[in-house]
Scaffold this active site. Structure first.
Site, PDB file in Angstrom:
ATOM      1  N   SER A 330      24.930   3.207-128.184  1.00  0.00           N
ATOM      2  CA  SER A 330      24.110   4.011-127.289  1.00  0.00           C
ATOM      3  C   SER A 330      22.762   3.332-127.105  1.00  0.00           C
ATOM      4  CB  SER A 330      23.911   5.421-127.869  1.00  0.00           C
ATOM      5  OG  SER A 330      22.988   6.153-127.097  1.00  0.00           O
ATOM      6  N   ASP A 331      22.220   3.402-125.898  1.00  0.00           N
ATOM      7  CA  ASP A 331      20.911   2.807-125.680  1.00  0.00           C
ATOM      8  C   ASP A 331      19.823   3.768-126.137  1.00  0.00           C
ATOM      9  OD1 ASP A 331      20.786   4.748-123.793  1.00  0.00           O
ATOM     10  OD2 ASP A 331      20.665   3.430-122.061  1.00  0.00           O
ATOM     11  N   LYS A 332      18.579   3.323-126.037  1.00  0.00           N
ATOM     12  CA  LYS A 332      17.474   4.096-126.606  1.00  0.00           C
ATOM     13  C   LYS A 332      17.241   5.420-125.896  1.00  0.00           C
ATOM     14  CE  LYS A 332      14.012   1.794-123.708  1.00  0.00           C
ATOM     15  NZ  LYS A 332      12.788   0.982-123.694  1.00  0.00           N
ATOM     16  N   THR A 333      17.759   5.583-124.674  1.00  0.00           N
ATOM     17  CA  THR A 333      17.542   6.828-123.954  1.00  0.00           C
ATOM     18  C   THR A 333      18.462   7.926-124.429  1.00  0.00           C
ATOM     19  OG1 THR A 333      19.119   6.245-122.206  1.00  0.00           O
ATOM     20  CG2 THR A 333      16.841   5.558-121.893  1.00  0.00           C
TER      21      THR A 333
END
Length: 557
Positions: A330-333
């Site tokens: 998962s990305d930071k968002t």
């Protein structure tokens, strides 16, 4: 009616787009024109792929390597008049097919029922009147009104926009709502940066707008994605790959053993008929006819458990794929999560409070120094939460068995945090009615609202925004007992950097007495009373690790 290439809509002026579609800004389409365009372009819905009929769905349950072996075994034992063995093997195959058929049919039924609930309506301007119609009846050239909480019904070119923000995570993967405006952009602007466009299936989280429909149905960006998904080759799961490899290996081993048995028996002088029967018996005995049944029952149990958690599993092997997952990227968002924001930490009156709970369910408690805290005994904390509640345009709504929001996720997180402290939006807003507001703009980096405090018969301005913006307008802070103390800007900046280094989003809140000139000119000048409060907003995460600056480290650590 010819279309511009999709890449060109954002580079055309609003006047050019309206002229192209033959529509007047104050009138909208005429009813007869809309009917003609609907007949030409078709309904505004995505083309669904034709599913399998009941017969094909049932036959598909037999399309497995091990099932082929079992059917061959059943036929062979029946030929040898081994009726008991043949009946058992056939029974295993039929039970496996029935379980798979029922499970997949129920999943398809649930998916179709879910799709039926997603029909939406849209507010449009036709024949000079605003009316509500089904989104499926929209046609290119329709003028559509958007407001907070709406689902964008088609691809739109914005004509007028007022503080519009749209959640485009379903299309671009960006979880933070995107600010929109109606200005013409360069033709080279990428899709994710087209601020004057609104795309089908995205959600309006803030503001309002008037837009013209430029593409509907399969011609939208989400329609293009739908076509790509429809043309994608289905991938095999880890389980089906292993079973296919095992079945092929087992098949060749069984055939090899049967051939060797037949050859050795004939070489030793046995009759060919006897050795053929012995070879067939060996092959049938070597087939693990219980394996498919055991796998089916195991997967069915997993699907049943997932169904209790409101997860629809269409095909049985898919549940094994979930079980074999070891890493989720998962990305930071946090877009791959529920896209929900949660207040995790609040600093008020020089004290750091941790807030438990996650998502938009207002269940949780406040702790300080690892001890539970009654928020009503902390006036600075309550004032901070009240500032986040009043300087807010989101709404927290209770459904039958869940909570949902309307508006910006960050603002919704502030409402949930206030609710956990016993500050409910309706009652607090009733005691502090809003008189005016300055919407958030990137140029200001803050939002301000003016309220009348009925209990004190006073007017207060509440601000919420970036720490940098509010520090420029403040020179005092509230202590734990709500006494004014000098503002330590350097200390607050260090604290903000420490929190930001942990991946937390930092917001600051402030309060000022009413200033008629400031409100009239839509500016907030100096002299505000800074609360010294910061709400740390981010998806749920563990307690902040050491080291932390002494100014914000709880004494118990």
């Amino acid at each position: 009616m010819d279309h511009y290439p999709k890449a060109d809509w954002h580079s055309q002026t609003p006047e050019t787009v309206l002229t192209h579609f033959g529509v007047e800004l104050g009138q909208g389409l005429r009813g007869e024109d809309a009917e003609k365009r609907l007949a030409t372009h078709g309904a505004n819905r995505l083309t669904s792929r034709r599913g399998k009929g009941p017969l094909l769905l049932l036959l598909a349950q037999f399309h497995q390597p091990l099932i082929y072996i079992l059917l061959f075994s059943a036929a062979t034992t029946a030929f040898l008049e081994e009726w008991t063995d043949s009946s058992v093997i056939f029974g295993v195959v039929i039970i496996n097919a029935v379980i798979g058929f029922i499970q997949e049919a129920n999943a398809l039924k649930a998916i179709n029922a879910l799709a039926q609930t997603l029909n939406i309506s849209s507010n449009v301007l036709r024949d000079g009147q605003r009316r509500s119609i089904a989104a499926a009846e929209l046609v290119p050239g329709d003028l559509v009104f958007l407001q907070s909480g709406d689902k964008v019904p088609a691809d739109l070119r914005l004509l007028q926009s007022r503080e519009l923000k749209i959640d485009e995570s379903a299309l671009t993967g960006e979880s933070v709502p995107v600010e929109k405006q109606a200005q013409t952009l360069s033709s080279a602007t990428l899709l994710a940066d087209r601020a004057n466009m609104a795309y089908s299936s995205t959600l309006v989280s803030y503001g309002s707008a008037l837009a013209v429909v430029v593409s509907t149905g399969d011609h939208t960006e989400i329609g293009r994605i739908n076509k790509l998904i429809g043309s994608a080759e289905p991938l095999e799961t880890p389980l089906t790959l292993k079973m296919s490899q095992f079945s092929q290996l087992l098949l060749w081993v069984i055939i090899g053993c049967a051939a060797v048995t037949f050859a050795v028996g004939v070489w030793r002088g046995e009759t060919m008929l006897d050795m053929f029967m012995a070879s067939v018996a060996l092959a049938v005995g070597a087939i693990p006819e219980g394996l498919p049944a055991a796998l089916t029952i195991t997967l069915a149990i997993g699907v049943s458990r997932m169904a209790k958690r409101n997860a629809i599993i269409r095909k049985l092997p898919a549940v094994e794929t979930l079980g074999s997952t070891t890493v989720i990227c998962s990305d930071k968002t946090g877009t791959l999560t529920q896209n929900q924001m949660t207040v995790q930490f609040v600093q008020a009156g020089g004290e750091v409070f941790e807030v438990s709970g996650s998502g938009y369910t207002p269940d949780g408690e406040f702790t300080s120094h690892k001890q539970a805290v009654d928020p009503t005994s902390k006036p600075a904390l309550l004032e901070c939460l009240k500032a986040g509640l009043l300087c807010n345009d989101a709404r927290l709504l209770a459904d039958a068995d869940s909570w949902r929001i309307e508006g910006d996720p960050t603002e919704a997180a502030l409402l949930v945090a206030a609710h956990k402290a016993g500050l409910h939006q309706a009652s607090v807003s009733g005691r502090h009615p809003r008189l005016d507001a300055i919407p958030f703009e990137s140029a200001y980096q803050f939002m301000a609202t003016l309220h009348h405090n009925l209990a004190e018969d006073a007017r207060h301005i509440y601000l919420k925004g970036s720490l940098e913006s509010l520090l420029q307008r403040c020179d005092k802070a509230f202590s734990a007992d709500m006494q004014l103390v000098p503002l330590d800007k350097n200390g607050l900046n260090q604290q903000a950097e420490a929190f930001a280094a942990q991946g937390l989003r930092v917001l600051a809140f402030a309060r000022a007495e009413h200033d008629d000139d400031a409100v009239e000119h839509r500016e907030v000048g100096g002299g505000l009373t800074f609360l010294g409060l910061q709400a740390m907003i981010d998806p749920p995460r563990p307690r902040l690790p050491e080291p932390l600056p002494p100014a914000i480290r709880p004494a118990s650590r």
